[in-house]
Design an enzyme around this catalytic site. Structure first.
Site, mmCIF file in Angstrom:
data_model
loop_
_atom_site.group_PDB
_atom_site.id
_atom_site.type_symbol
_atom_site.label_atom_id
_atom_site.label_comp_id
_atom_site.label_asym_id
_atom_site.label_seq_id
_atom_site.Cartn_x
_atom_site.Cartn_y
_atom_site.Cartn_z
ATOM 1 N N ARG A 1 23.583 71.182 1.185
ATOM 2 C CA ARG A 1 24.914 71.409 1.775
ATOM 3 C C ARG A 1 24.983 71.036 3.269
ATOM 4 O O ARG A 1 25.892 71.416 3.980
ATOM 5 C CB ARG A 1 25.387 72.854 1.596
ATOM 6 C CG ARG A 1 25.536 73.247 0.165
ATOM 7 C CD ARG A 1 26.588 74.341 -0.009
ATOM 8 N NE ARG A 1 26.737 74.658 -1.409
ATOM 9 C CZ ARG A 1 25.997 75.555 -2.050
ATOM 10 N NH1 ARG A 1 25.108 76.266 -1.393
ATOM 11 N NH2 ARG A 1 26.171 75.769 -3.333
ATOM 12 N N LYS B 1 32.324 59.420 10.226
ATOM 13 C CA LYS B 1 32.579 58.943 8.859
ATOM 14 C C LYS B 1 31.239 58.577 8.228
ATOM 15 O O LYS B 1 30.474 57.789 8.800
ATOM 16 C CB LYS B 1 33.472 57.702 8.869
ATOM 17 C CG LYS B 1 34.950 58.021 9.006
ATOM 18 C CD LYS B 1 35.792 56.776 8.793
ATOM 19 C CE LYS B 1 37.261 57.066 8.974
ATOM 20 N NZ LYS B 1 38.091 55.843 8.899
ATOM 21 N N GLU C 1 34.908 44.467 15.896
ATOM 22 C CA GLU C 1 35.394 45.853 16.053
ATOM 23 C C GLU C 1 35.747 46.111 17.518
ATOM 24 O O GLU C 1 36.676 46.868 17.817
ATOM 25 C CB GLU C 1 34.342 46.866 15.557
ATOM 26 C CG GLU C 1 34.034 46.795 14.065
ATOM 27 C CD GLU C 1 35.148 47.376 13.159
ATOM 28 O OE1 GLU C 1 36.188 47.830 13.685
ATOM 29 O OE2 GLU C 1 34.970 47.351 11.929
ATOM 30 N N LYS D 1 37.072 54.470 21.110
ATOM 31 C CA LYS D 1 36.961 55.088 19.784
ATOM 32 C C LYS D 1 36.835 56.613 19.898
ATOM 33 O O LYS D 1 37.510 57.352 19.171
ATOM 34 C CB LYS D 1 35.774 54.506 19.008
ATOM 35 C CG LYS D 1 35.587 55.240 17.696
ATOM 36 C CD LYS D 1 34.974 54.479 16.581
ATOM 37 C CE LYS D 1 35.041 55.338 15.315
ATOM 38 N NZ LYS D 1 34.376 54.771 14.182
ATOM 39 N N GLU E 1 41.632 61.607 10.546
ATOM 40 C CA GLU E 1 42.503 60.475 10.230
ATOM 41 C C GLU E 1 43.813 60.896 9.556
ATOM 42 O O GLU E 1 44.225 60.326 8.552
ATOM 43 C CB GLU E 1 41.744 59.464 9.356
ATOM 44 C CG GLU E 1 42.352 58.076 9.443
ATOM 45 C CD GLU E 1 41.482 57.010 8.800
ATOM 46 O OE1 GLU E 1 40.334 56.831 9.248
ATOM 47 O OE2 GLU E 1 41.951 56.358 7.873
ATOM 48 N N ARG F 1 44.190 58.170 14.271
ATOM 49 C CA ARG F 1 42.906 57.520 13.945
ATOM 50 C C ARG F 1 43.122 56.296 13.052
ATOM 51 O O ARG F 1 42.258 55.418 12.985
ATOM 52 C CB ARG F 1 41.944 58.520 13.290
ATOM 53 C CG ARG F 1 40.569 57.906 13.065
ATOM 54 C CD ARG F 1 39.485 58.889 12.761
ATOM 55 N NE ARG F 1 38.210 58.180 12.580
ATOM 56 C CZ ARG F 1 37.042 58.758 12.481
ATOM 57 N NH1 ARG F 1 36.935 60.055 12.562
ATOM 58 N NH2 ARG F 1 35.933 58.035 12.313
ATOM 59 N N ASN G 1 42.029 51.315 11.990
ATOM 60 C CA ASN G 1 42.026 50.492 10.769
ATOM 61 C C ASN G 1 42.762 49.174 10.929
ATOM 62 O O ASN G 1 42.951 48.456 9.939
ATOM 63 C CB ASN G 1 42.662 51.281 9.620
ATOM 64 C CG ASN G 1 41.773 52.421 9.183
ATOM 65 O OD1 ASN G 1 40.574 52.240 9.014
ATOM 66 N ND2 ASN G 1 42.335 53.594 9.050
ATOM 67 N N HIS H 1 41.782 46.179 8.867
ATOM 68 C CA HIS H 1 40.884 46.630 7.804
ATOM 69 C C HIS H 1 41.503 46.630 6.406
ATOM 70 O O HIS H 1 40.767 46.598 5.425
ATOM 71 C CB HIS H 1 40.326 48.024 8.119
ATOM 72 C CG HIS H 1 39.236 47.998 9.148
ATOM 73 N ND1 HIS H 1 39.448 47.587 10.444
ATOM 74 C CD2 HIS H 1 37.908 48.302 9.068
ATOM 75 C CE1 HIS H 1 38.319 47.662 11.118
ATOM 76 N NE2 HIS H 1 37.361 48.088 10.317
ATOM 77 N N HIS I 1 39.061 44.704 4.337
ATOM 78 C CA HIS I 1 38.267 45.280 3.232
ATOM 79 C C HIS I 1 38.503 44.516 1.934
ATOM 80 O O HIS I 1 37.592 44.374 1.120
ATOM 81 C CB HIS I 1 38.610 46.761 3.042
ATOM 82 C CG HIS I 1 37.853 47.666 3.973
ATOM 83 N ND1 HIS I 1 38.324 48.890 4.365
ATOM 84 C CD2 HIS I 1 36.655 47.509 4.599
ATOM 85 C CE1 HIS I 1 37.446 49.458 5.182
ATOM 86 N NE2 HIS I 1 36.420 48.648 5.345
ATOM 87 N N HIS J 1 30.697 42.614 7.608
ATOM 88 C CA HIS J 1 31.919 43.419 7.731
ATOM 89 C C HIS J 1 32.833 42.925 8.860
ATOM 90 O O HIS J 1 34.035 42.750 8.669
ATOM 91 C CB HIS J 1 31.517 44.884 7.961
ATOM 92 C CG HIS J 1 32.672 45.784 8.239
ATOM 93 N ND1 HIS J 1 33.603 46.111 7.285
ATOM 94 C CD2 HIS J 1 33.078 46.414 9.381
ATOM 95 C CE1 HIS J 1 34.526 46.914 7.805
ATOM 96 N NE2 HIS J 1 34.229 47.108 9.073
#
Ligand code: GLY
Length: 353
Positions: A109, A131, A173, A213, A223, A227, A231, A234, A238, A253
């Site tokens: 956990r 993330k 980025e 950031k 997000e 936030r 993206n 993206h 993606h 990426h």
């Protein structure tokens, strides 16, 4: 979400030793991939607090960011005596920090972890902001949790041995951070000479980029709103990355993000008035440095389908983050299928494919 401590290192040994010391633990695990084991791990030799650490090695690159690798890390932790009070150090690029962060956040956990990003992409994006996750079912970062590292230690000395493709991947980025921040920072990034890198100047740009950031993540860690600015590029990016993965042409990426920026700044121009001159300048920079991903109109439907899986979507509507100007962020901008097809036409015409 607790705030992670991001340190731009002047002395990695000292900074790491202090970070380890300030996280009470019974045992330390270091996660590396086959490349960082060879090239980066030796730099941690002799650091106080790592004497009894156990090394876990995984395959390199995005292809290994999967459930099998994750299970291997959990197994290694379990078989080598990790408890809820153990500490994990992720030494590597975004794949290691994303997967390692997820493994640490879910093992018993959740155990504490420290990120030491070794690529530009991981320094300015993946390792910062909590993330974590893996790819699943052909989709990027499909499974994961928000869970911040205790520390992110950024040492730009690692960049000196990074190949130019990986540097450019991370730089996309940074360019995104320029687009969502100020005209000055955006222009500084477009004018930086990527062919003859001044590493001191790059370090200063990296520090600025990380700060941009961090500010956004601090305001909206989960997000829910702003936030989503991170993206930009993206949604299309993606989809390009997933298409490339599916057709066996792996792309880095940041390259996919750069091509996604071309698409989404076009949408920004069409829908919310992003200025033509800045659209042209940004596209010129991307064409010059990133080349082009080629596809034809028979693949539009597949690209559209990938976009329908984007995490920003709600109620079946594909959402983009667009820009009215540099720094003028417009989140939750929807587009129809027809508009998306036009956007792909624009990309192919402009990029010459
Ligand atoms: N990579 C985008 C984010 O961290 O939100």
């Amino acid at each position: 979400m607790s705030k992670q401590k991001v340190i731009i290192c002047q002395n990695l040994n000292e900074n790491l030793s202090e970070a380890i010391h300030s996280c009470p633990h019974d045992k330390v695990f270091i996660l590396v991939d086959i490349h960082t084991q060879e090239l980066c791990l030796p730099l941690l030799e002799g650091i106080k607090g790592l004497e009894e650490s156990h090394i876990i090695t995984i395959g390199a690159e995005d292809i290994h960011k999967n459930i099998e690798t994750l299970a291997h890390v959990w197994k290694e932790l379990g078989e080598h005596g990790a408890t809820r009070h153990s500490l994990m150090i992720n030494l590597g690029g975004g794949m290691v920090t994303d997967l390692g962060g997820f493994a640490a956040s879910t093992f018993k956990r959740g155990i504490k972890y420290i990120n030491i990003p070794t690529t530009l992409l991981a320094m300015v994006d993946a390792s910062v902001g909590g993330k974590t996750g893996i790819n699943f079912n052909g989709l990027k970062n499909e499974i994961g949790v928000f869970s911040p590292a205790e520390y992110v230690l950024i040492d730009t000395q690692f960049l000196k041995s990074l190949d130019s493709r990986n540097l450019l991947s991370g730089y996309a980025e940074m360019l995104k951070h320029g687009i969502i921040s100020t005209t000055e920072h955006w222009a500084e990034l477009l004018n930086f000479d990527m062919n003859h890198i001044d590493y001191k100047a790059l370090q200063a740009l990296v520090a600025q980029s990380v700060q941009i950031k961090e500010n956004i993540v601090e305001e909206d860690p989960f997000e829910k709103g702003i936030r989503k600015a991170l993206n930009v590029g993206h949604t299309a990016g993606h989809a390009f990355e997933s298409l490339a993965m599916e057709t066996g042409h792996h792309v880095l990426h940041g390259y996919a993000v750069a091509w996604g920026i071309v698409c989404e700044l076009y949408f920004s121009h069409q829908k919310v008035g992003f200025p033509t001159d800045k659209l042209r300048q940004t596209i010129q920079f991307i064409k010059e440095h990133y080349g082009v991903l080629t596809f034809d109109c028979k693949q539009y439907d597949r690209l559209y389908e990938f976009m329908t899986h984007d995490k920003k979507n709600s109620a079946g509507i594909i959402n983009f983050t667009l820009m009215g100007e540099i720094g003028d962020i417009r989140i939750n901008q929807s587009a129809t299928k027809e508009e998306i097809m036009e956007m792909l036409d624009f990309y192919r015409e402009t990029m010459g494919c």
